[in-house]
Design a protein around this motif. Structure first.
Motif, PDB file in Angstrom:
ATOM      1  N   VAL A   6      47.360-104.711  -8.354  1.00 36.97           N
ATOM      2  CA  VAL A   6      48.293-103.838  -7.555  1.00 36.97           C
ATOM      3  C   VAL A   6      47.860-103.410  -6.498  1.00 36.97           C
ATOM      4  O   VAL A   6      48.369-103.550  -5.237  1.00 36.97           O
ATOM      5  N   VAL A   7      46.741-102.757  -6.416  1.00 38.51           N
ATOM      6  CA  VAL A   7      46.028-102.099  -5.497  1.00 38.51           C
ATOM      7  C   VAL A   7      45.542-103.229  -4.225  1.00 38.51           C
ATOM      8  O   VAL A   7      45.648-103.414  -3.280  1.00 38.51           O
ATOM      9  N   LEU A   8      45.033-104.317  -4.779  1.00 41.37           N
ATOM     10  CA  LEU A   8      44.473-105.401  -4.102  1.00 41.37           C
ATOM     11  C   LEU A   8      45.725-105.895  -3.212  1.00 41.37           C
ATOM     12  O   LEU A   8      45.377-106.312  -1.904  1.00 41.37           O
ATOM     13  N   ALA A   9      46.989-106.050  -3.782  1.00 40.31           N
ATOM     14  CA  ALA A   9      48.134-106.873  -3.124  1.00 40.31           C
ATOM     15  C   ALA A   9      48.547-105.775  -2.154  1.00 40.31           C
ATOM     16  O   ALA A   9      48.809-106.202  -0.892  1.00 40.31           O
ATOM     17  N   HIS A  10      48.417-104.497  -2.361  1.00 40.40           N
ATOM     18  CA  HIS A  10      48.903-103.609  -1.680  1.00 40.40           C
ATOM     19  C   HIS A  10      48.004-103.356  -0.077  1.00 40.40           C
ATOM     20  O   HIS A  10      48.504-103.215   0.956  1.00 40.40           O
ATOM     21  N   ALA A  16      47.507-107.740   6.353  1.00 37.72           N
ATOM     22  CA  ALA A  16      48.623-108.945   7.061  1.00 37.72           C
ATOM     23  C   ALA A  16      49.448-108.415   7.966  1.00 37.72           C
ATOM     24  O   ALA A  16      49.550-108.870   8.979  1.00 37.72           O
ATOM     25  N   SER A  17      50.070-107.036   7.761  1.00 38.62           N
ATOM     26  CA  SER A  17      51.050-106.623   8.660  1.00 38.62           C
ATOM     27  C   SER A  17      50.260-105.822   9.797  1.00 38.62           C
ATOM     28  O   SER A  17      51.163-105.580  10.732  1.00 38.62           O
TER      29      SER A  17
END
Length: 231
Positions: A6-10, A16-17
């Motif tokens: 979850v942390v990595l995805a965040h 990316a943004s």
């Protein structure tokens, strides 16, 4: 999804943004844990993974350099991943040779298109070191590997050098075994020296086609002439 994922995805989404950029510091461990509703050990696990991948650099303390800073070093992450997979000993030598042909062929072509003085000087110094009388085979082969990585680094593509560094252990192993099998190592070493010089001259002169053809022939000929029952 495991909590550290979850942390990595965040963090990936923030990168990316553009909300987080190279040079920025990540939020602190406690802040991330509270924001995402995960434990601090999960945040620490994610940070360790990001550091291993070359995405961040961490520093302890309380000063301006402390914490996790985004550095984006793809060579570090890719190189580490390749080294680990090659270390499993399930990568055939022929596959390593084929990868070298692809990567180094493209790398020297690009290097010849825009040779740099620093890169040429560094490569030339490595070749001079290989000319030292009485140089033993292991040291010669170490310099050989450094020469090839240096050429790849001149291409301007950070992944060229990263890939070669990543498979460096596998390359060093098969060329070391090949050198040990050579019936006349001094003669073979002399041939390799001459081929190295010719490749470097082609890069320096901007002869991209010649440089690519030479490095591919150099890699293929050594494998053909020294291979035995390598996988």
């Amino acid at each position: 999804m495991r909590t550290h994922q979850v942390v990595l995805a965040h963090i990936e989404e923030d990168l990316a943004s553009g909300r987080i950029r190279v040079g920025d510091r990540l939020p602190g461990e406690r802040a991330l844990a509270e924001q995402l509703g995960v434990s601090r050990p999960s945040v620490r696990e994610a940070i360790k993974i990001l550091e291993a991948l070359g995405v961040i650099r961490t520093a302890t303390g309380s000063g301006p350099e402390a914490g996790a800073t985004v550095v984006a070093d793809p060579a570090a992450g890719l190189g580490a991943a390749l080294r680990l997979h090659v270390a499993t000993d399930h990568v055939p030598v022929r596959d390593v040779v084929d990868l070298r042909l692809l990567v180094e062929g493209a790398a020297v072509r690009d290097a010849a298109a825009r040779p740099t003085t620093d890169g040429l000087d560094q490569a030339s110094a490595l070749l001079d070191a290989m000319d030292v009388p009485g140089l033993d085979a292991p040291r010669f082969l170490d310099l050989d590997g450094a020469f090839h990585v240096t050429l790849a680094g001149m291409s301007g593509n950070v992944l060229h050098a990263a890939v070669l560094a990543g498979i460096g252990g596998a390359v060093r192993e098969y060329i070391g075994e090949g050198a040990a099998r050579a019936a006349d190592w001094p003669t073979l070493a002399g041939r390799l020296r001459a081929e190295h010089r010719a490749i470097l001259h082609a890069v320096r002169d901007g002869r991209a086609d010649d440089a690519e053809a030479m490095v591919r022939r150099h890699i293929e000929d050594f494998h053909r002439d020294t291979a035995s029952d390598q996988r």
